[in-house]
Design an enzyme around this catalytic site. Structure first.
Site, PDB file in Angstrom:
ATOM      1  N   THR A 168     -10.520 -14.504  -4.740  1.00 34.33           N
ATOM      2  CA  THR A 168     -11.794 -14.623  -5.455  1.00 34.33           C
ATOM      3  C   THR A 168     -11.751 -15.718  -6.512  1.00 34.33           C
ATOM      4  O   THR A 168     -12.643 -16.574  -6.583  1.00 34.33           O
ATOM      5  CB  THR A 168     -12.138 -13.277  -6.114  1.00 34.33           C
ATOM      6  OG1 THR A 168     -12.224 -12.274  -5.103  1.00 34.33           O
ATOM      7  CG2 THR A 168     -13.458 -13.362  -6.854  1.00 34.33           C
ATOM      8  N   VAL A 169     -10.712 -15.708  -7.343  1.00 36.70           N
ATOM      9  CA  VAL A 169     -10.609 -16.695  -8.425  1.00 36.70           C
ATOM     10  C   VAL A 169     -10.301 -18.081  -7.872  1.00 36.70           C
ATOM     11  O   VAL A 169     -10.860 -19.085  -8.323  1.00 36.70           O
ATOM     12  CB  VAL A 169      -9.537 -16.268  -9.454  1.00 36.70           C
ATOM     13  CG1 VAL A 169      -9.380 -17.335 -10.539  1.00 36.70           C
ATOM     14  CG2 VAL A 169      -9.902 -14.932 -10.069  1.00 36.70           C
ATOM     15  N   LYS A 205      -2.503 -12.461 -15.892  1.00 36.56           N
ATOM     16  CA  LYS A 205      -2.185 -11.829 -17.184  1.00 36.56           C
ATOM     17  C   LYS A 205      -0.852 -11.088 -17.153  1.00 36.56           C
ATOM     18  O   LYS A 205      -0.150 -11.027 -18.159  1.00 36.56           O
ATOM     19  CB  LYS A 205      -3.307 -10.882 -17.598  1.00 36.56           C
ATOM     20  CG  LYS A 205      -3.414  -9.629 -16.768  1.00 36.56           C
ATOM     21  CD  LYS A 205      -4.619  -8.803 -17.090  1.00 36.56           C
ATOM     22  CE  LYS A 205      -5.861  -9.239 -16.423  1.00 36.56           C
ATOM     23  NZ  LYS A 205      -5.953  -9.238 -14.986  1.00 36.56           N
ATOM     24  N   LYS A 243      -3.353  -7.969 -22.243  1.00 35.84           N
ATOM     25  CA  LYS A 243      -4.196  -8.977 -22.894  1.00 35.84           C
ATOM     26  C   LYS A 243      -4.027  -8.933 -24.407  1.00 35.84           C
ATOM     27  O   LYS A 243      -3.980  -9.976 -25.065  1.00 35.84           O
ATOM     28  CB  LYS A 243      -5.649  -8.746 -22.496  1.00 35.84           C
ATOM     29  CG  LYS A 243      -5.913  -8.919 -21.004  1.00 35.84           C
ATOM     30  CD  LYS A 243      -7.296  -8.431 -20.616  1.00 35.84           C
ATOM     31  CE  LYS A 243      -7.526  -8.554 -19.123  1.00 35.84           C
ATOM     32  NZ  LYS A 243      -8.831  -7.980 -18.695  1.00 35.84           N
ATOM     33  N   GLY A 262     -14.906 -11.954 -12.637  1.00 33.33           N
ATOM     34  CA  GLY A 262     -15.747 -12.592 -11.635  1.00 33.33           C
ATOM     35  C   GLY A 262     -15.170 -13.907 -11.162  1.00 33.33           C
ATOM     36  O   GLY A 262     -14.378 -14.545 -11.860  1.00 33.33           O
TER      37      GLY A 262
END
Length: 395
Positions: A11-12, A101, A201, A298
């Site tokens: 997706t990314v 991450k 994160k 997204g």
């Protein structure tokens, strides 16, 4: 022509590739050359695509041994292999941008120092809160501010669950199924709902802000896996809202760092951050607070941050970090006033209770101001599904 390679084309990766191509001429004006993806690492080459299949390889050696490739974008999500990819890329004098991450939080200091030693970029804006521009501004702010607090909603999945339990008056399991159907939650959502994703994160943000290694294992976490409609209805009836909040604080004694459900009043800046949106707040000595909010996940949202990092790396527009402080971890000494919903089959020490409400098969307790570890010591022999804990932070 500046040649770059993508590791991963999910997706990314697809979002990143599309943004790069769509904005090719604009990027060329900034970096003074054409930026072209010449190789894409993909595990399975048996797939349909409109792109030239010659772009794709399943062999990392094809990329690492190509001296003309100046930058690698790591987007595999694979912790073990991604560590090897990034380390070898930096050692081979290639700039690295990553959206991973997990690998950044695990090896943050090692990669930072290795990149400095080899005079290349190691950038990771998209590893925290996707499209939110927070890493780069935080680095700049840490140069001229003593940042003493970092706070935020850092996981879109858990925020979607909490928001929609309230909005649609649904049980946790029903909203989780909805999130999975929409692609907002994994089939195994443990990292998202139990605070592990937000913890990673927070580790990155806190280390930058405090100029000291705040490791994953230094951060406490408790998630939302046991929340029920009883809790949501109680908060709603009292004009409150619960969010999974990641927060690190620094004072003259040391630092505290935690991810946990926090109960907020309407005037809190986190109260109206709903759906899959994220927010990050930083507090420094030159201002009360700065915040940035928006979509936390997204294809294009994350790809946007990746491409900005690519541009910054190629323009050498980044700040080298220094970890020059030795801070004491005071997280085990954290205190607060806590909400506890517990099955009426169980109880806690009366001396900890400020007030108590019977709600059918459950008891809702508001504690006095107590040490967090004392409360969880009381709960250690009770099945986790039988209770839910949140910390009050009411202005």
């Amino acid at each position: 022509m500046i040649k770059i390679a993508l590791l991963g084309f999910g997706t990314v990766g697809k979002g990143t590739y599309e943004i790069l191509n769509k904005n090719r001429e604009n990027i060329k004006k900034i970096v003074s050359d054409d930026v072209v993806v010449t190789k894409i690492l993909k595990r399975n080459l048996n797939f349909e695509t409109d792109l030239d299949k010659k772009l794709f390889t399943d062999n990392f050696e094809d990329i690492i041994n190509d001296e003309e490739i100046l930058l690698i974008v790591e987007m595999t999500g694979d912790l073990e292999n991604s560590y090897m990819y990034i380390k070898r890329a930096i050692e081979n004098k290639k700039n690295v941008v990553t959206a991973n991450k997990a690998v950044v939080s695990e090896y943050f200091e090692e990669f930072t120092e290795l990149a400095k030693k080899n005079n290349v970029a190691f950038l990771y804006e998209s590893s925290v809160a996707a499209s939110l521009p927070i890493i780069t501004p935080l680095k700049s702010q840490s140069v001229i501010n003593d940042i003493y607090r970092v706070r935020g909603i850092l996981n879109g999945t858990s925020n979607f669950l909490l928001s929609n339990m309230e909005l649609e008056n649904k049980d946790y399991s029903d909203v989780l199924k909805q999130a999975q159907d929409l692609g907002y939650a994994e089939a195994e959502p443990f990292d998202d709902v139990e605070g592990i994703d937000a913890l990673r994160k927070l580790r990155i943000l806190s280390t930058i802000a405090f100029k000291s290694p705040i490791k994953n294992e230094n951060i406490l976490h408790y998630g939302i896996g046991s929340i029920s409609k009883v809790d949501i209805e109680y908060f709603k009836n009292n004009n409150l809202r619960v969010k999974l909040v990641a927060e690190s604080k620094l004072d003259d004694k040391g630092y505290t760092s935690i991810v946990e459900p926090v109960i907020l009043s309407r005037d809190d800046s986190l109260f109206n951050i709903n759906d899959t949106n994220n927010i990050v707040e930083i507090f420094g000595d030159n201002y009360d607070s700065l915040s940035v909010a928006g979509q936390g996940a997204g294809s294009f949202q994350t790809g946007n941050a990746v491409v900005i990092d690519i541009i910054d790396a190629l323009c050498k527009n980044y700040i080298d970090l220094e970890f020059n402080r030795d801070l004491k971890n005071m997280s085990e000494n954290m205190e607060g006033i806590y909400y506890l919903r517990i099955s009426n089959k169980f109880s806690i020490d009366d001396s900890l209770i400020d007030n108590l409400n019977n709600m059918g098969e459950n008891i809702v307790i508001k504690t006095k101001k107590i040490k967090r570890n004392i409360l969880f010591e009381q709960l250690k022999n009770i099945p986790e599904k039988e209770y839910f804990v949140g910390r009050y932070e009411i202005n």
